[in-house]
Design a protein around this motif. Structure first.
Motif, short mmCIF file in Angstrom:
data_model
loop_
_atom_site.label_atom_id
_atom_site.label_comp_id
_atom_site.label_asym_id
_atom_site.label_seq_id
_atom_site.Cartn_x
_atom_site.Cartn_y
_atom_site.Cartn_z
N ALA A 158 0.81 -1.23 0.00
CA ALA A 158 0.00 0.00 0.00
C ALA A 158 0.84 1.27 0.00
N HIS A 159 2.07 1.19 0.50
CA HIS A 159 2.86 2.42 0.63
C HIS A 159 3.44 2.90 -0.69
N VAL A 160 3.51 2.02 -1.71
CA VAL A 160 4.27 2.39 -2.91
C VAL A 160 3.62 3.56 -3.65
N THR A 161 2.30 3.66 -3.59
CA THR A 161 1.61 4.76 -4.27
C THR A 161 2.08 6.11 -3.73
N PHE A 162 2.34 6.17 -2.45
CA PHE A 162 2.60 7.45 -1.80
C PHE A 162 4.09 7.74 -1.60
N VAL A 163 4.91 6.70 -1.46
CA VAL A 163 6.34 6.90 -1.24
C VAL A 163 7.13 6.87 -2.55
N HIS A 164 6.63 6.13 -3.54
CA HIS A 164 7.41 5.90 -4.76
C HIS A 164 6.68 6.32 -6.03
N PRO A 165 6.12 7.51 -6.12
CA PRO A 165 5.36 7.88 -7.31
C PRO A 165 6.20 7.98 -8.58
N SER A 166 7.52 8.15 -8.44
CA SER A 166 8.36 8.28 -9.63
C SER A 166 9.04 6.97 -10.03
N THR A 167 8.82 5.90 -9.28
CA THR A 167 9.52 4.64 -9.58
C THR A 167 8.59 3.42 -9.55
N LEU A 168 7.98 3.15 -8.42
CA LEU A 168 7.29 1.88 -8.20
C LEU A 168 5.77 2.00 -8.05
N GLY A 169 5.25 3.20 -8.01
CA GLY A 169 3.82 3.35 -7.74
C GLY A 169 3.12 4.30 -8.69
N THR A 170 1.79 4.15 -8.75
CA THR A 170 0.92 5.09 -9.46
C THR A 170 -0.34 5.27 -8.63
N PRO A 171 -1.11 6.31 -8.86
CA PRO A 171 -2.35 6.51 -8.09
C PRO A 171 -3.35 5.36 -8.24
N ALA A 172 -3.23 4.56 -9.29
CA ALA A 172 -4.20 3.49 -9.53
C ALA A 172 -4.16 2.43 -8.43
N GLY A 173 -3.05 2.35 -7.70
CA GLY A 173 -2.95 1.33 -6.67
C GLY A 173 -3.49 1.73 -5.31
N ALA A 174 -3.92 2.98 -5.18
CA ALA A 174 -4.28 3.49 -3.86
C ALA A 174 -5.46 2.77 -3.22
N THR A 175 -6.40 2.30 -4.02
CA THR A 175 -7.63 1.73 -3.45
C THR A 175 -7.77 0.23 -3.70
N VAL A 176 -6.75 -0.39 -4.24
CA VAL A 176 -6.84 -1.83 -4.54
C VAL A 176 -6.42 -2.63 -3.31
N PRO A 177 -7.30 -3.48 -2.77
CA PRO A 177 -6.96 -4.24 -1.55
C PRO A 177 -5.91 -5.31 -1.83
N VAL A 178 -5.30 -5.79 -0.75
CA VAL A 178 -4.28 -6.83 -0.88
C VAL A 178 -4.83 -8.15 -0.36
N ASN A 179 -4.20 -9.23 -0.80
CA ASN A 179 -4.53 -10.58 -0.35
C ASN A 179 -3.34 -11.13 0.44
N ASN A 180 -3.63 -11.87 1.51
CA ASN A 180 -2.58 -12.42 2.36
C ASN A 180 -2.68 -13.94 2.41
N GLU A 181 -1.53 -14.59 2.29
CA GLU A 181 -1.45 -16.04 2.46
C GLU A 181 -0.37 -16.32 3.49
N TYR A 182 -0.66 -17.24 4.43
CA TYR A 182 0.25 -17.48 5.54
C TYR A 182 0.70 -18.93 5.59
N GLY A 183 2.00 -19.12 5.76
CA GLY A 183 2.56 -20.42 6.03
C GLY A 183 3.13 -20.44 7.43
N GLU A 184 3.79 -21.53 7.80
CA GLU A 184 4.35 -21.63 9.15
C GLU A 184 5.43 -20.58 9.38
N ARG A 185 6.27 -20.39 8.37
CA ARG A 185 7.35 -19.40 8.48
C ARG A 185 7.43 -18.55 7.21
#
Length: 360
Positions: A158-185
């Motif tokens: 979520a931070h890339v939109t706001f910290v990295h607008p000139s390299t890794l982010g664009t405004p399009a990512g601001a509202t897209v939710p993330v998915n999480n998958e968990y393993g033991e480690r």
């Protein structure tokens, strides 16, 4: 501060370790490092057991270190082999020797029980030396913050939109939710952003001038390994999310070394499947990625400063929890559990040793 010790941590870039003694700090432990005459790397506790003079201030004598204070000499196993003016060498005249391995251009050190050190536990990325992929060394970034803050950052798309607008982010990512998958480690945090402009880095190097489907998969292995899978394809051309290799794909790999409670080293490299025969592009792409990671450094160091300032005032702040914090919170719990498990095992071992001593 407590750390996971039965794990491999990057010691530094292997090509930078030679026949000179160098001092490194890992998990608040001082370590002297050098390359032996046979080419292998040795790592010893950087403190002579006589007066705690750093052995890194001494000199190499073959594969042994001569302390620069009184000349006690230690071989690469940590055993004292010479005391000037004294024939008898005390049995406790030893320093700790650490297991070291080399992989992916890095030297790795095992900070826990040497008997548990297993090369199979080193960071692994299938694409690193696979046909059709190019691996490029990045660098090492020293960040004056707790390593767990950097771990939080590297599980946070979520931070890339706001910290990295000139390299890794664009405004399009601001509202897209993330998915999480968990393993033991392990943890994977991922999302796709459909039919949106390419991030600046991929527009520049991937040649995208129109909208794309793009992805981020933040792959984490506890305690300190990250392989961030990022890429793009022309909108609608990859329906199966498991076929990301058909698009323009890159892994940004971050391997962390906690130095102490307020310092971490971020070693990184990238592996890509596009323009793999263009070595001349490597330096420019590395500079652009380094600029992005330094943007994180600015934020993380200011957070560390504010946390320490509030603690010094006796008013440590209480964080509010957002939905995007689910994966970082699971990571903290995972590391706490690993530390607790190590302490239980160590406690059982110490108790067994005491009982054996009593019955002997």
């Amino acid at each position: 501060m407590k750390y996971v010790r039965n794990a491999w941590y990057p010691l530094g870039w292997a090509e930078e370790i030679g026949r000179e003694l160098s001092r490194h700090m890992v998990l608040e432990e001082a370590i002297v490092v050098y390359r032996r005459e046979d080419g292998k790397i040795a790592a010893l506790q950087d403190a002579c057991p006589h007066r705690l003079a750093p052995l890194s201030l001494g000199r190499l004598k073959g594969d042994a270190i001569e302390c620069g204070y009184h000349g006690m000499t230690f071989d690469c196993s940590g055993k004292c082999v010479r005391i000037p003016g004294q024939d008898i060498i005390p049995g406790n005249a030893v320093v700790r020797a650490y297991p070291v391995e080399e992989k992916y251009g890095l030297a790795w050190i095992w900070m826990g029980d040497s008997a548990l050190a297993d090369r199979a536990g080193l960071f692994h990325l299938e694409q690193y030396d696979a046909p059709g992929w190019r691996a490029v060394k990045g660098g090492t970034l020293r960040i004056d913050c707790n390593y767990l803050s950097l771990c939080d950052n590297l599980l946070d798309p979520a931070h890339v939109t706001f910290v990295h607008p000139s390299t890794l982010g664009t405004p399009a990512g601001a509202t897209v939710p993330v998915n999480n998958e968990y393993g033991e480690r392990s943890i994977i945090v991922w999302r796709w952003i459909r039919d949106a402009p390419a991030i600046p880095l991929f527009a520049k190097y991937g040649g995208f001038a129109t909208n794309v489907d793009r992805w981020h998969y933040y792959n984490y292995t506890a305690p300190c390994f990250y392989a961030i899978d990022m890429g793009s394809c022309l909108t609608g051309t990859i329906a199966d999310m498991d076929k990301r290799h058909e698009g323009v794909q890159m892994f940004a790999c971050h391997l962390l070394t906690p130095v102490d409670e307020s310092t971490v080293l971020q070693h990184w490299f990238h592996v890509r499947n596009f323009r793999t025969d263009e070595a001349a592009m490597d330096a420019e792409l590395t500079r652009d990625m380094d600029r992005a990671f330094n943007e994180d450094k600015v934020v993380l160091q200011r957070i560390q400063f504010e946390e320490e300032r509030e603690a010094a005032r006796g008013k440590p702040y209480k964080r509010i929890i957002l939905g995007i914090d689910a994966a970082p919170r699971r990571m903290h719990k995972m590391i706490d559990q690993m530390i607790e498990q190590e302490e239980r095992v160590a406690g059982h071992g110490a108790m067994a040793a005491r009982q054996e001593k009593v019955t002997a």
